[in-house]
Design a protein around this motif. Structure first.
Motif, PDB file in Angstrom:
ATOM      1  N   UNK A   1       0.854  -1.193   0.000  1.00 59.03           N
ATOM      2  CA  UNK A   1       0.000   0.000   0.000  1.00 59.03           C
ATOM      3  C   UNK A   1       0.887   1.240   0.000  1.00 59.03           C
ATOM      4  N   UNK A   2       0.723   2.048  -1.045  1.00 58.47           N
ATOM      5  CA  UNK A   2       1.520   3.278  -1.150  1.00 58.47           C
ATOM      6  C   UNK A   2       0.872   4.361  -0.294  1.00 58.47           C
ATOM      7  N   UNK A   3       1.640   4.893   0.652  1.00 53.05           N
ATOM      8  CA  UNK A   3       1.070   5.814   1.640  1.00 53.05           C
ATOM      9  C   UNK A   3       1.616   7.243   1.523  1.00 53.05           C
ATOM     10  N   UNK A   4       2.391   7.490   0.455  1.00 55.00           N
ATOM     11  CA  UNK A   4       2.947   8.840   0.296  1.00 55.00           C
ATOM     12  C   UNK A   4       2.217   9.655  -0.764  1.00 55.00           C
ATOM     13  N   UNK A   5       1.031   9.173  -1.175  1.00 52.19           N
ATOM     14  CA  UNK A   5       0.369   9.813  -2.312  1.00 52.19           C
ATOM     15  C   UNK A   5      -1.108  10.099  -2.028  1.00 52.19           C
ATOM     16  N   UNK A   6      -1.391  10.934  -0.993  1.00 52.55           N
ATOM     17  CA  UNK A   6      -2.785  11.341  -0.795  1.00 52.55           C
ATOM     18  C   UNK A   6      -3.235  12.241  -1.960  1.00 52.55           C
ATOM     19  N   UNK A   7      -2.282  12.879  -2.577  1.00 55.55           N
ATOM     20  CA  UNK A   7      -2.491  13.609  -3.831  1.00 55.55           C
ATOM     21  C   UNK A   7      -1.153  13.557  -4.554  1.00 55.55           C
ATOM     22  N   UNK A   8      -1.151  13.909  -5.832  1.00 55.36           N
ATOM     23  CA  UNK A   8       0.097  13.819  -6.575  1.00 55.36           C
ATOM     24  C   UNK A   8       0.977  15.038  -6.310  1.00 55.36           C
ATOM     25  N   UNK A   9       2.290  14.845  -6.250  1.00 54.33           N
ATOM     26  CA  UNK A   9       3.222  15.960  -6.175  1.00 54.33           C
ATOM     27  C   UNK A   9       3.118  16.826  -7.434  1.00 54.33           C
ATOM     28  N   UNK A  10       3.638  18.048  -7.316  1.00 53.41           N
ATOM     29  CA  UNK A  10       3.562  18.974  -8.471  1.00 53.41           C
ATOM     30  C   UNK A  10       4.704  18.676  -9.421  1.00 53.41           C
ATOM     31  N   UNK A  11       4.379  17.966 -10.466  1.00 51.93           N
ATOM     32  CA  UNK A  11       5.413  17.508 -11.404  1.00 51.93           C
ATOM     33  C   UNK A  11       5.390  18.407 -12.631  1.00 51.93           C
ATOM     34  N   UNK A  12       6.319  19.333 -12.620  1.00 48.95           N
ATOM     35  CA  UNK A  12       6.249  20.434 -13.588  1.00 48.95           C
ATOM     36  C   UNK A  12       6.494  19.960 -15.017  1.00 48.95           C
ATOM     37  N   UNK A  13       7.319  18.919 -15.154  1.00 46.00           N
ATOM     38  CA  UNK A  13       7.621  18.478 -16.526  1.00 46.00           C
ATOM     39  C   UNK A  13       6.380  17.943 -17.237  1.00 46.00           C
ATOM     40  N   UNK A  14       5.513  17.265 -16.459  1.00 45.00           N
ATOM     41  CA  UNK A  14       4.305  16.712 -17.072  1.00 45.00           C
ATOM     42  C   UNK A  14       3.425  17.805 -17.641  1.00 45.00           C
ATOM     43  N   UNK A  15       3.304  18.878 -16.856  1.00 46.39           N
ATOM     44  CA  UNK A  15       2.459  19.994 -17.289  1.00 46.39           C
ATOM     45  C   UNK A  15       3.075  20.642 -18.518  1.00 46.39           C
ATOM     46  N   UNK A  16       4.374  20.909 -18.427  1.00 42.55           N
ATOM     47  CA  UNK A  16       5.053  21.610 -19.511  1.00 42.55           C
ATOM     48  C   UNK A  16       4.977  20.832 -20.823  1.00 42.55           C
ATOM     49  N   UNK A  17       5.044  19.511 -20.735  1.00 44.00           N
ATOM     50  CA  UNK A  17       5.067  18.692 -21.948  1.00 44.00           C
ATOM     51  C   UNK A  17       3.697  18.111 -22.282  1.00 44.00           C
ATOM     52  N   UNK A  18       2.651  18.502 -21.516  1.00 43.03           N
ATOM     53  CA  UNK A  18       1.294  18.044 -21.831  1.00 43.03           C
ATOM     54  C   UNK A  18       1.178  16.533 -21.839  1.00 43.03           C
ATOM     55  N   UNK A  19       1.809  15.883 -20.875  1.00 42.23           N
ATOM     56  CA  UNK A  19       1.770  14.420 -20.870  1.00 42.23           C
ATOM     57  C   UNK A  19       0.338  13.908 -20.715  1.00 42.23           C
ATOM     58  N   UNK A  20      -0.016  12.951 -21.545  1.00 45.95           N
ATOM     59  CA  UNK A  20      -1.286  12.240 -21.371  1.00 45.95           C
ATOM     60  C   UNK A  20      -1.110  10.840 -21.942  1.00 45.95           C
ATOM     61  N   UNK A  21      -1.989   9.941 -21.578  1.00 44.55           N
ATOM     62  CA  UNK A  21      -1.832   8.558 -22.045  1.00 44.55           C
ATOM     63  C   UNK A  21      -2.215   8.454 -23.510  1.00 44.55           C
TER      64      UNK A  21
END
Ligand SMILES: Cc1cc2nc3c(=O)[nH]c(=O)nc-3n(C[C@H](O)[C@H](O)[C@H](O)COP(=O)(O)O)c2cc1C
Ligand SMILES: O=C(O)C(=O)c1ccccc1
Length: 411
Positions: A187-207
């Protein structure tokens, strides 16, 4: 390859500027197999779409924790012993009751099909390969089904969970994994919400279309495929499906659903480790999520000693974050980790050459660990302890060409 006077410090050929660890051999034009894990990063970067590369590499915020994870290994030096008869080195051990070939495993990572077409099937084949037989922690956001993975795996499979709002979906997933023969829950317990990952936003990452969380039957993936500029598709995905109210009292519910051992991933303090061990948790992964969650949180190697001390042998302690060399594994084991888990390097191997690439990355770490054990005069894992280590000023800058350059750059 002919010797063209390679610079011993940078590894770069001073005439052609090529790096023999990663660049094509001009004589055959065939890329030689990388000699280090970092070499696979260079291959992966060449092969992946930029947005996917940055999704893999990225950390939260300034990425200070991504860097701290690596820097911590450089601050610890080894104290080798001599005349120790190292004609045989034994890397085998057990984890949660299962025998494994080396004290390593694959950390849970979402959507391995982003790296190669076979996705997690390639990963579990690689991890189960000859001489390895190491565990794979399969993400609840895996892109291949548990049943497909169980059919191919020869090493233990553990299932990583996020605490979903939909408790019924969580229960179904646990039952399916259990029926497929998975050996533990993480059980992953460090992710109540996602950290602010700036590269994803900048590069418009999506599946990309065609890749989805196959074990969640469309329950939670849909809009990850949407691209909306200015926010992270992944963060919206996580907010919608991960329940941030998770607290200690919820662990009872999970234990009632299953007889599998329960491991907590993402513990960084003695306080939380002591509480987990007191509740009878079966294992702890010291992790900061590869620096992808709380930017500025402590490096995992630095957090390990206090967690090991607080647990006091009540359950095994594992570690992930920044493992890139056999000597990194050795240092973590010396500080009390039972085994370590490897994240991004496995994705680099998959992107470079599918199953073979992932196997080469894991085998390289295994072989480097064996070399390090022999040269440190510690032929068995049982002989490892903190007396192997000296803390000193940060080691000299690493051989730059063999490090992943992207991890040293800002976002
Ligand atoms: C692309 C990517 C996806 C990840 N997905 C998950 C996940 O689904 N669940 C999880 O618990 N951790 C996830 N993690 C964190 C890893 O399990 C692990 O903690 C981290 O990558 C270890 O650090 P390293 O990459 O430096 O080896 C992910 C990490 C990466 C790089
Ligand atoms: O955990 C992660 O790092 C991650 O990338 C992720 C992927 C899917 C859902 C939530 C988080």
């Amino acid at each position: 390859m002919t010797d063209t006077g390679t610079d011993p410090v940078t590894g770069t050929d001073p005439v052609t500027g090529t790096d023999p660890a990663t660049d094509a051999d001009p004589a055959t034009d065939a890329a030689p197999r990388p000699l280090t894990v970092g070499g696979y990063a260079a291959l992966a970067k060449d092969r992946l779409p930029a947005a996917t590369w940055h999704y893999f590499q990225g950390g939260a915020g300034t990425e200070s924790t991504v860097r701290a994870n690596r820097a911590a290994y450089r601050q610890v030096r080894l104290r080798p012993r001599v005349l120790a008869d190292v004609s045989r080195c034994d890397l085998s051990t057990t984890v949660l009751g299962d025998p494994i070939g080396a004290p390593l495993g694959v950390a849970p990572m979402a959507y391995h099909q982003l790296a190669c077409a076979d996705g997690e099937v390639a990963t579990v084949r690689a991890a189960g390969g000859s001489g390895l037989r190491v565990p794979t922690i399969v993400s609840i956001f895996a892109s291949r089904t548990f049943e497909d993975l169980a059919a191919e795996a020869t090493g233990p499979l553990w299932l990583q969970l996020y605490w979903l709002h939909r408790r019924d979906v969580l229960r179904t997933v646990v039952r399916r994994a259990e029926a497929a023969g998975f050996r533990a829950l993480v059980l992953t317990v460090d992710t109540p919400r996602l950290g602010r990952r700036l590269r994803e936003v900048r590069h418009g990452f999506h599946l990309p279309p065609g890749i989805a969380a196959r074990n969640l039957d469309g329950e939670v993936t849909g809009f990850l495929h949407d691209r909306q500029d200015g926010s992270s598709a992944l963060a919206r995905h996580a907010d919608a499906f991960i329940d941030p109210s998770l607290s200690w009292s919820d662990l009872d519910w999970l234990r009632e659903q299953t007889r599998l051992p329960l491991v907590l991933k993402g513990v960084l303090t003695a306080e939380d480790a002591a509480r987990a061990a007191g509740l009878g948790i079966d294992g702890i992964v010291v992790s900061n999520h590869g620096g992808r969650q709380l930017d500025g949180s402590v490096a995992t190697l630095d957090a390990l000693p206090e967690v090991v001390a607080a647990v006091g042998g009540r359950c095994p302690v594992f570690l992930d974050g920044g493992i890139r060399h056999g000597t990194d594994v050795l240092k973590a084991l010396a500080l009390g980790a039972r085994a370590v888990f490897v994240g991004r390097p496995v994705l680099w191997g998959l992107a470079a050459d599918g199953e073979a690439g992932a196997r080469e990355v894991l085998t390289l770490l295994r072989d480097e660990l064996e070399d390090a054990m022999a040269l440190a005069g510690r032929p068995s894992l049982a002989a490892l302890g903190p007396e192997l280590l000296a803390r000193g000023p940060a080691a000299a800058a690493p051989n730059e060409s063999y490090e992943d350059p992207d991890l040293r750059k800002g976002p």
